[in-house]
Design an enzyme around this catalytic site. Sequence first.
Site, PDB file in Angstrom:
ATOM      1  N   ASP A 274       0.785  -1.250   0.000  1.00 44.53           N
ATOM      2  CA  ASP A 274       0.000   0.000   0.000  1.00 44.53           C
ATOM      3  C   ASP A 274       0.813   1.294   0.000  1.00 44.53           C
ATOM      4  O   ASP A 274       0.456   2.253   0.710  1.00 44.53           O
ATOM      5  CB  ASP A 274      -0.975   0.001   1.191  1.00 44.53           C
TER       6      ASP A 274
ATOM      7  N   LYS B 211      -6.581  -4.863  -3.119  1.00 48.24           N
ATOM      8  CA  LYS B 211      -7.177  -5.565  -1.970  1.00 48.24           C
ATOM      9  C   LYS B 211      -8.244  -4.700  -1.291  1.00 48.24           C
ATOM     10  O   LYS B 211      -8.033  -3.510  -1.086  1.00 48.24           O
ATOM     11  CB  LYS B 211      -6.079  -5.968  -0.977  1.00 48.24           C
TER      12      LYS B 211
ATOM     13  N   CYS C 188      -1.888  -2.465   7.756  1.00 51.42           N
ATOM     14  CA  CYS C 188      -1.879  -3.398   6.621  1.00 51.42           C
ATOM     15  C   CYS C 188      -0.642  -4.289   6.582  1.00 51.42           C
ATOM     16  O   CYS C 188      -0.726  -5.452   6.167  1.00 51.42           O
ATOM     17  CB  CYS C 188      -2.055  -2.626   5.320  1.00 51.42           C
TER      18      CYS C 188
HETATM   19  N1  TIU Z   1      -2.591   0.354   4.254  1.00 51.71           N
HETATM   20  C1  TIU Z   1      -3.041   0.611   5.468  1.00 51.71           C
HETATM   21  O1  TIU Z   1      -2.365   0.443   6.468  1.00 51.71           O
HETATM   22  N2  TIU Z   1      -4.314   1.148   5.557  1.00 51.71           N
HETATM   23  C2  TIU Z   1      -4.738   1.992   6.535  1.00 51.71           C
HETATM   24  O2  TIU Z   1      -5.872   2.424   6.557  1.00 51.71           O
HETATM   25  N3  TIU Z   1      -3.805   2.335   7.472  1.00 51.71           N
HETATM   26  C3  TIU Z   1      -3.943   3.268   8.452  1.00 51.71           C
HETATM   27  O3  TIU Z   1      -3.048   3.320   9.293  1.00 51.71           O
HETATM   28  N4  TIU Z   1      -4.972   4.092   8.460  1.00 51.71           N
END
Ligand code: TIU
Length: 230
Positions: free
Chosen positions: A26, A131, A164
Site C-alpha cells: 500500500d 485488496k 496493513c
Molecule cells: N494500508 C493501510 O495500512 N491502511 C490503513 O488504513 N492504514 C492506516 O493506518 N490508516
Amino acid sequence: MTSMVIQAEPGAITVDIGRTALVIIDMQRDFLEPGGFGETLGNDVSLLAKAVPPTKALLAAARKAGMLVIHTREGHRPDLSDAPPAKVNRGSPTHRIGAPGPMGRILIRGEPGQDIIPELYPIEGEVVIDKPGKGAFFATDLGLILANRGIDALLVCGVTTEVCVHTTIREGNDRGYRCIAVGDCCASYFPEFHEVALRMVKAQGGIFGWVTESAKVVSALGASAAAAAE
Ligand code: TIU
C-alpha cells in the site's frame, strides 16, 4: 536455487531467492500524499516519507536479483459493492471511502490517489494486488500467485506498519509463509505503534516472523550474487 542468509531478529534466516517475494504494501498516494485517505483520517502523512528511500533501494536490489516483486493497493470498486458499510461509514462523511478528494474519489480503484507513488511504481512483470481489506491475502488471489511460484518466504514492507503490514504478516504466517518485516521500509502515522508492531513480530522467538533492515537484505543479495559469480 540460490540461497542467502539475512541477518535478522530473533535470528538469521536463510531463504532461497527464487522462493522469496518482496511484498510492498500500500505505498499509495492516498496514504503518503497530502489530501489522501490517510490525511483525512487526521494523520500526519509526512511521517511515512522516510520509508520511501530505503524501499526504493530494496526494490532496485530485488529487481536486480530477479526476485518476485508484489505491490498491493488498498481500494474498492467504484460502486463500493466490495466495501463493507462498517468500513465506509467511518470518519467524517465528507472524507469517507468513495468521497471526492483532491486526488479523485478516496480509495477507489482507478483513481489517481489510489495508485502507487511514482518513486516505487511497478514495472512490467510485477504483480499488483488490489485488496479490499487491510490484509493482502483477504479476498485476493495473492495466495494462489505465491503458491504457483513456489514462494515460501515473504519480505514485507510498506504502510502502515501496525495496520496493513501487520495484518498481512499475520495472515502470511498462519498460511505457512516465513514472513520477514523490513523495518526501515515500513512506517506508521504513529511512531510508537511502528516500534511496537515490529517488536510484536519478533517476540517469543519470532511469533509472527522476523524483523530486519533493508541494508541487511541488500547486503545478503550482494553476497549471494558475488558467490554465484565465483
Ligand atoms: N494500508 C493501510 O495500512 N491502511 C490503513 O488504513 N492504514 C492506516 O493506518 N490508516
